[in-house]
Design an enzyme around this catalytic site. Sequence first.
Site, PDB file in Angstrom:
ATOM      1  N   SER A 182      -7.940  -2.159   1.382  1.00 49.73           N
ATOM      2  CA  SER A 182      -6.830  -1.202   1.487  1.00 49.73           C
ATOM      3  C   SER A 182      -7.357   0.229   1.503  1.00 49.73           C
ATOM      4  O   SER A 182      -8.163   0.566   2.365  1.00 49.73           O
ATOM      5  CB  SER A 182      -5.830  -1.463   0.351  1.00 49.73           C
ATOM      6  OG  SER A 182      -4.619  -0.786   0.586  1.00 49.73           O
TER       7      SER A 182
ATOM      8  N   ASP B  73       1.982  -7.267   6.966  1.00 52.93           N
ATOM      9  CA  ASP B  73       1.499  -6.056   6.302  1.00 52.93           C
ATOM     10  C   ASP B  73       1.785  -4.861   7.201  1.00 52.93           C
ATOM     11  O   ASP B  73       1.471  -4.900   8.404  1.00 52.93           O
ATOM     12  CB  ASP B  73      -0.001  -6.181   6.039  1.00 52.93           C
ATOM     13  CG  ASP B  73      -0.599  -4.984   5.307  1.00 52.93           C
ATOM     14  OD1 ASP B  73       0.163  -4.101   4.869  1.00 52.93           O
ATOM     15  OD2 ASP B  73      -1.836  -4.952   5.183  1.00 52.93           O
TER      16      ASP B  73
ATOM     17  N   HIS C  28      -0.250  -8.045   2.215  1.00 53.30           N
ATOM     18  CA  HIS C  28      -1.180  -7.064   1.659  1.00 53.30           C
ATOM     19  C   HIS C  28      -1.621  -7.512   0.260  1.00 53.30           C
ATOM     20  O   HIS C  28      -0.823  -8.004  -0.520  1.00 53.30           O
ATOM     21  CB  HIS C  28      -0.476  -5.706   1.566  1.00 53.30           C
ATOM     22  CG  HIS C  28      -1.412  -4.562   1.347  1.00 53.30           C
ATOM     23  ND1 HIS C  28      -2.097  -3.950   2.382  1.00 53.30           N
ATOM     24  CD2 HIS C  28      -1.783  -3.905   0.224  1.00 53.30           C
ATOM     25  CE1 HIS C  28      -2.828  -2.968   1.903  1.00 53.30           C
ATOM     26  NE2 HIS C  28      -2.665  -2.927   0.590  1.00 53.30           N
TER      27      HIS C  28
END
Length: 298
Positions: free
Chosen positions: A150, A237, A267
């Site tokens: 991320s 996501d 995610h």
Amino acid sequence: MTLHPQSRALLEAMGEGADAVEMTLEVVRALRSDAREAALSGPRIGLDHVVDVDADGVPCRLYRPRQGAPVALYVHGGGWVLHDLETHDAFCRHLAHQTGWALLAVDYRRAPEHPYPAPLDDVQTAGAWLREHDRGHRVDASFMPAIGDSSGANLVAGLCVRDAGAVDAQVLLYPPVDRRAELPIGLGNAALEAPTMDWFWDAYAPGDLADLPDVSPARATDLSGQPPAYVVTAEHDVLRDQGEEHAARLAEAGVDVLAHRALGMVHSFWRQPALFDASRSTVTVVGALLDAHRSRRR
């Protein structure tokens, strides 16, 4: 686009609208504390050697599964705002144990207290330190990749744009790479909603800072010369499309790039091997791919 049952179970446990809390600094600090407390209460794998180190002023934690192991830089996610060494400790131990790779996890300064360039500067400093001090810690950084999930993947990609020789390969798990990219609202869910991602971006790189190429790597004018990349996106996501577009641009620039979309995933699946079969499979792929890249460089 069907949710994997394991993704559905996670989202149900998180609850609808769980990601829609107003992110004041007070809330951020409470979320940090709660996540840290939860992580410290969980089980973790024992390794040959785990030690906290000072990497030229940047707190880091070294995970060594065996003496002489190859080592990678690990940069945690959390929107540049949340998470720390403790929240990712169990996963880093799992990753090191399963792949045989040592990891230097970077406890970079976090926004909004420390916006760009502080987090990226810390990652750069830690990587340079690891190159110089690997032998003293019985690990091998002669081929040193970086792995990020991320926002951590953003920092890895941003570092590669800032200095293409800083690391020897980049592993990017569902990376945010373009602040100006439209976030597909239909892909939002309790794991990550578009409004929260917008808030994270503004906390890290407000205003025109977001257009800098080491903040939004997808906007770099020249991606040739980048280290080999492995880009993993999750089907459900809001960051999926920009991650895949970045991988395509790397390929167009002649970079050795492999990209996978994890079907049915949301995610954060990567760092939850106890919940997701896809996490464990991806860890195996990452280890094998880094081994292959390292063998070709030796």
